[in-house]
Design an enzyme around this catalytic site. Structure first.
Site, mmCIF file in Angstrom:
data_model
loop_
_atom_site.group_PDB
_atom_site.id
_atom_site.type_symbol
_atom_site.label_atom_id
_atom_site.label_comp_id
_atom_site.label_asym_id
_atom_site.label_seq_id
_atom_site.Cartn_x
_atom_site.Cartn_y
_atom_site.Cartn_z
ATOM 1 N N GLY A 15 47.345 66.598 55.471
ATOM 2 C CA GLY A 15 47.432 66.133 53.762
ATOM 3 C C GLY A 15 48.498 64.876 53.378
ATOM 4 N N ARG A 76 41.506 64.329 57.674
ATOM 5 C CA ARG A 76 41.938 65.583 58.193
ATOM 6 C C ARG A 76 40.185 65.195 59.789
ATOM 7 N NH1 ARG A 76 45.402 68.924 56.281
ATOM 8 N NH2 ARG A 76 45.189 69.501 53.837
ATOM 9 N N ASP A 107 51.386 70.243 60.921
ATOM 10 C CA ASP A 107 51.851 70.884 62.207
ATOM 11 C C ASP A 107 50.038 70.171 62.710
ATOM 12 O OD1 ASP A 107 49.790 72.514 60.802
ATOM 13 O OD2 ASP A 107 50.814 74.302 61.093
ATOM 14 N N THR A 129 54.339 66.448 55.489
ATOM 15 C CA THR A 129 53.904 67.412 54.214
ATOM 16 C C THR A 129 54.182 68.177 53.491
ATOM 17 O OG1 THR A 129 52.621 69.287 54.669
ATOM 18 C CG2 THR A 129 54.357 69.607 56.344
ATOM 19 N N ARG A 175 49.882 76.423 51.689
ATOM 20 C CA ARG A 175 48.941 77.083 53.018
ATOM 21 C C ARG A 175 49.281 78.307 53.223
ATOM 22 N NH1 ARG A 175 44.974 74.400 56.178
ATOM 23 N NH2 ARG A 175 46.081 72.150 55.613
HETATM 24 O O1 F6P Z 1 48.444 70.615 53.956
HETATM 25 C C1 F6P Z 1 49.082 70.633 52.550
HETATM 26 C C2 F6P Z 1 48.033 70.796 51.166
HETATM 27 O O2 F6P Z 1 47.932 70.313 49.955
HETATM 28 C C3 F6P Z 1 48.226 72.294 51.463
HETATM 29 O O3 F6P Z 1 49.625 72.885 50.702
HETATM 30 C C4 F6P Z 1 46.717 72.694 50.828
HETATM 31 O O4 F6P Z 1 46.194 74.547 51.304
HETATM 32 C C5 F6P Z 1 45.951 71.468 51.966
HETATM 33 O O5 F6P Z 1 46.877 70.514 52.034
HETATM 34 C C6 F6P Z 1 44.782 71.078 50.923
HETATM 35 O O6 F6P Z 1 44.049 70.435 52.074
HETATM 36 P P1 F6P Z 1 42.490 69.395 51.341
HETATM 37 O O7 F6P Z 1 44.186 68.742 50.448
HETATM 38 O O8 F6P Z 1 42.402 69.231 52.172
HETATM 39 O O9 F6P Z 1 42.059 70.215 50.252
#
Ligand code: F6P
Length: 323
Positions: A15, A76, A107, A129, A175
């Site tokens: 993220g 990701r 992480d 993050t 998260r």
């Molecule tokens: O790790 C950062 C974060 O924003 C978390 O707080 C959240 O759960 C996740 O990424 C959301 O991920 P994505 O943008 O892939 O939906």
């Protein structure tokens, strides 16, 4: 690690977080200052696996220090979790004659970094993050900006909550970590804070709302960390128990955007600089960490093994202050 370090690469992964660009700028400029060729990898490990690598210059990181997001893009990568993906990544690093890699991310990104290091490649991690969920560092890049964004949003929500005499459930990111909810919650005087680390009792929260009402309190803000579960479900259950009108706001990805705060920009620059010191010293499997107001070098393993301690004292204080 052996041999002279001449060519290094940097990527942002997972993220995005405000301040990633400031860290990137520090890595690129400090590298060039020390006579290295610095390469940027687009789209995190996905781009690395597919060889999306280009040389960076002093100018390619101009005007980004206070810009949110990441100019390198991020992703990701499922493939990087596989041995085949990791082998492809190493192949590309060799193809471009890269001597060391700096990984800016959370992480999941550090796990990828550790597999490269286990394969004998020099890697240094920079924690970036908004979640502030990485063990071994007091702060991650982006957290301070995110909690300021939440505080700003909640203060606006409080205006309408107060006008309409409503209870608002505000869901924030993080998260499985309740740090965003906890710190933003205490900063904006939330009436209750729900985090995954501590069990909660909706009857107690409902009683608290009722006690507040008897004292003449006409609205409440309840901050819910996404790791606790759906804010909509919690809102519905609370309305049924308390009888108060509730509204739900899910802040979502707006928490990841915006210019970094001064604190994030400073920590990002310091971490970028420290990462380059580690690279130039030929050390691998390390991460930069912010400990006791100083940016230091720590083993990457510090991010694993132990769970990041939750600030129970601050959580208890938040409860005491919101009687
Ligand atoms: O790790 C950062 C974060 O924003 C978390 O707080 C959240 O759960 C996740 O990424 C959301 O991920 P994505 O943008 O892939 O939906």
């Amino acid at each position: 690690m052996s041999g002279k370090i001449e060519r290094i690469a940097v990527l942002t992964s997972g993220g995005d977080a405000p301040g990633m660009n400031a860290a990137l700028r520090a890595v690129v400029r400090k590298g060039i200052y020390h006579g290295l060729n610095v390469f940027g990898v687009n789209r995190g490990y996905e781009g690395l696996i597919h060889g999306e690598i280009q040389e960076m210059s002093i100018g390619s990181v101009a005007d980004i220090v206070l810009r949110g997001g990441t100019i390198l893009k991020t992703a990701r990568s499922e493939e990087m979790r596989t041995v085949e993906g990791q082998q492809k990544a190493i192949k590309q690093l060799h193809k471009f004659h890269i001597d060391a890699l700096v990984v800016i991310g959370g992480d999941g990104s550090f796990r990828g970094a550790q597999t490269l290091s286990a394969n004998g490649f020099q890697v240094v991690g920079i924690p970036g993050t908004i979640d502030n969920d990485i063990a071994g560092t007091d702060l991650t890049i982006g957290f301070d900006t995110a909690i300021n964004t939440v505080v700003d949003a909640v203060s606006k929500i409080r205006d309408t909550a107060s006008s309409h005499e409503r209870t608002f459930i505000v869901e924030v990111m993080g998260r499985n970590c309740g740090n965003i909810a906890l710190q933003a919650g205490i900063a904006c005087g939330a009436e209750s804070i729900l985090v995954p680390e501590i069990p909660y009792d909706l009857d107690e929260i409902s009683d608290k709302l009722k006690r507040g009402h008897l004292r003449g309190k006409n609205h409440s803000i309840i901050l819910v960390s996404e790791g606790v579960g759906s804010a909509y479900k919690i809102g519905e259950e609370l309305r049924a128990r308390s009888g108060f009108e509730t509204r739900i706001t899910v802040l979502g990805h707006l928490q990841r955007g915006g210019n970094p705060s001064a604190q994030d920009a400073v920590i990002a620059a310091a971490m970028g600089g420290k990462a380059m010191e580690i690279v130039l010293a030929g050390e691998s499997d390390r991460m930069t960490a912010f400990v006791n107001q100083t940016v230091i070098s720590s083993p990457l393993a510090a991010a694993y093994g132990t769970r990041r301690p939750f600030n129970r004292e601050l959580y208890d204080l938040a409860n005491e202050l919101s009687i």
